[in-house]
Write an enzyme that holds these catalytic residues in place. Structure first.
Site, PDB file in Angstrom:
ATOM      1  NE  ARG A 216      -3.066   0.336   3.357  1.00 37.58           N
ATOM      2  CZ  ARG A 216      -2.437   1.037   4.508  1.00 37.58           C
ATOM      3  NH1 ARG A 216      -1.738   2.365   4.397  1.00 37.58           N
ATOM      4  NH2 ARG A 216      -1.901   0.345   5.597  1.00 37.58           N
TER       5      ARG A 216
ATOM      6  CE1 TYR B 151     -13.023   8.882 -18.874  1.00 37.97           C
ATOM      7  CE2 TYR B 151     -13.139   9.399 -16.475  1.00 37.97           C
ATOM      8  CZ  TYR B 151     -12.959   8.633 -17.304  1.00 37.97           C
ATOM      9  OH  TYR B 151     -13.474   7.409 -17.351  1.00 37.97           O
TER      10      TYR B 151
ATOM     11  CG  ASP C 257      -6.216  13.429 -17.758  1.00 40.68           C
ATOM     12  OD1 ASP C 257      -5.499  12.759 -18.405  1.00 40.68           O
ATOM     13  OD2 ASP C 257      -7.211  12.982 -17.364  1.00 40.68           O
TER      14      ASP C 257
ATOM     15  CE  LYS D  17      -9.219   5.058 -20.016  1.00 37.96           C
ATOM     16  NZ  LYS D  17      -9.590   6.078 -19.809  1.00 37.96           N
TER      17      LYS D  17
HETATM   18  C1  LIG Z   1     -10.130   6.936 -18.604  1.00 35.73           C
HETATM   19  C2  LIG Z   1      -9.559   8.219 -18.152  1.00 35.73           C
HETATM   20  C3  LIG Z   1      -9.616   8.702 -16.925  1.00 35.73           C
HETATM   21  C4  LIG Z   1      -9.897   7.816 -15.819  1.00 35.73           C
HETATM   22  O1  LIG Z   1      -9.015   6.729 -15.842  1.00 35.73           O
HETATM   23  P1  LIG Z   1      -9.441   5.172 -15.201  1.00 35.73           P
HETATM   24  O2  LIG Z   1      -8.328   4.437 -15.245  1.00 35.73           O
HETATM   25  O3  LIG Z   1     -10.539   4.734 -16.031  1.00 35.73           O
HETATM   26  O4  LIG Z   1      -9.776   5.492 -13.591  1.00 35.73           O
HETATM   27  C5  LIG Z   1      -9.307   9.800 -16.694  1.00 35.73           C
HETATM   28  N1  LIG Z   1      -8.858  10.784 -17.636  1.00 35.73           N
HETATM   29  C6  LIG Z   1      -8.849  10.418 -18.867  1.00 35.73           C
HETATM   30  C7  LIG Z   1      -8.641  11.454 -19.897  1.00 35.73           C
HETATM   31  C8  LIG Z   1      -9.363   9.366 -19.185  1.00 35.73           C
HETATM   32  O5  LIG Z   1      -9.453   8.823 -20.710  1.00 35.73           O
END
Ligand SMILES: *Cc1c(COP(=O)(O)O)cnc(C)c1O
Length: 409
Positions: free
Chosen positions: A73, A127, A202, A227
């Site tokens: 953790r 998002y 992000d 992703k």
């Molecule tokens: C999918 C996504 C998230 C969230 O990510 P998870 O791994 O599903 O929690 C945040 N920002 C963007 C731009 C995303 O495409």
């Protein structure tokens, strides 16, 4: 020895020193660092690949602080160290922290830098999960936010009007989902510095292959590693990357909120990361070809892709990015036509999420942004006829031919 997180990895005993690897190796280029940065030195038992350390806890040494104790953790297993050093190297940053999901990265990064009673500026469209977190959870905790248009030509002058004495942080996306908007990110970084705001971006859609926000002056980069970073649609993970001090602050909260990544997933993510540059450059190329093809189709009302010179985002993207990414979206006129198009496609899979080797298509109004009210979606341009495409690494001609037959009258 200080790790990439500035945490002391204390030696168990002098005679064990040679058995305790270092994770600080780093090379000159992004392509090489994706494969090698942070690999254990020396290699564990000579293994070329970082083995999975499936151990929740470790023998005590002479730890003097809680976060020096080795426990999954606390994000300090050898798998965490390797992956975190690698991500820091490829984003040109001092430190990185991996998390159990992109949302764990985003929520923990925000909550660790903002308190109840304080205020954030946010890009107008984000998002869906981030947007819902801000509307519902952050608001309930007494953290308010004001959306701003980071692509507005008057830029900083309009953003200044949204500032309050309680504003602490600005949150934006490198390429926004699902409209692929690229704002004036250089001005955002400057604005944050001038007004003493923590700038968080992000970078999921752009990836460090195309854009490294820390080089522009952003304080923290967050990723849904689910992703592109992993790239194979087979795990959920996130990352927060930035200065040692900022990342350590996020890590302190992650210890308590508990959204840590397990070593098995660290291993898979490290494996996926090795091919990031190859995948993303191929996806950049195919997406650019597909976007140009779609722009010439009478049944496509508009194509959103920052690589198109017709896109209002092209100016900023062209100046800041080395590639325009593998994501695009199109308006098809009405929801029925969008549904028919999805049904007719034979190659891409109709599914949420993105950034994998397989091409995916989805209607954001029915997936990522389903959590928003209809009137809010309409206001943001996320209409029912919008289809988002995540371009994979398949043969470009074969992919384009499939789009062509699916769009035929
Ligand atoms: C999918 C996504 C998230 C969230 O990510 P998870 O791994 O599903 O929690 C945040 N920002 C963007 C731009 C995303 O495409």
């Amino acid at each position: 020895m200080p790790s990439s997180l500035g945490v002391r990895i204390d030696r168990l005993s002098p005679e064990r020193d040679e058995l305790m690897p270092e994770y600080s190796v780093k090379f000159k280029t992004l392509d090489t660092n994706l494969v090698h940065a942070g690999r254990p030195q020396p290699h564990v038992e000579g293994a070329v690949v970082t083995p999975i350390f499936q151990s929740a806890n470790y023998q005590m040494g002479d730890e003097t602080t809680y976060d020096a104790v080795r426990y999954i953790r606390l994000s300090n297993s050898p798998n965490h160290h390797t992956l975190q050093a690698r991500l820091a190297a490829v984003e040109s940053a001092e430190a990185a922290l991996v998390t159990a999901s992109g949302m764990a990265a985003i929520s923990t990064a925000i909550l660790s830098h903002v308190q109840s009673g304080e205020h954030l500026l946010t890009q107008r469209t984000l998002y869906g999960g981030t947007q819902s977190f801000l509307h519902q959870d952050a608001t309930r905790l007494g953290i308010s936010h004001t959306p701003i248009d980071i692509a507005a030509p008057e830029g900083a002058r309009t953003w200044e009007r949204a500032l309050t004495p309680q504003t602490r942080l600005i949150f934006v996306e490198a390429i926004s989902n699902p409209l692929m908007e690229v704002g004036d990110l250089l001005a955002v970084a400057d604005f944050a510095r001038l007004h003493d705001l923590v700038s968080v971006i992000d970078n999921t859609f752009a990836t460090p292959v195309n854009f490294r926000p820390v080089e522009l002056g952003f304080d923290l980069v967050v990723h849904s590693a689910t992703k592109y970073l992993n790239g194979h649609s087979d795990l959920v993970a996130g990352a927060v990357i930035g200065s040692t001090a900022s990342v350590d602050r996020v890590r302190q909260l992650l210890l308590h909120l508990g959204g840590s990544l397990d070593p098995n997933t660290c291993f898979l993510l490290e494996r996926g990361l090795k091919t990031l540059a190859l995948r993303v450059r191929r996806q950049n190329e195919t997406a650019a070809r597909l976007a140009r093809f779609l722009e010439g189709q009478p049944s496509v009302r508009q194509v959103n892709y920052p690589g198109l010179t017709s896109s209002p985002s092209h100016r900023h993207a062209d100046r800041l990015f080395s590639g325009f990414g593998g994501m695009l979206s199109i308006y098809l006129g009405d929801a029925g036509l969008a549904e028919r198009f999805l049904e007719r496609l034979t190659l891409p899979i109709h599914a949420a999420s993105l950034g994998g080797v397989e091409s995916l298509v989805v209607r954001p109004a029915r997936s990522s942004h389903l959590g928003l009210e209809q009137d809010e979606r309409d206001r943001l341009g996320i209409s029912d006829d919008l289809v988002r495409v995540s371009v994979g690494i398949e043969d470009a001609d074969e992919l384009i031919a499939d789009f062509e037959q699916a769009l035929a009258p």
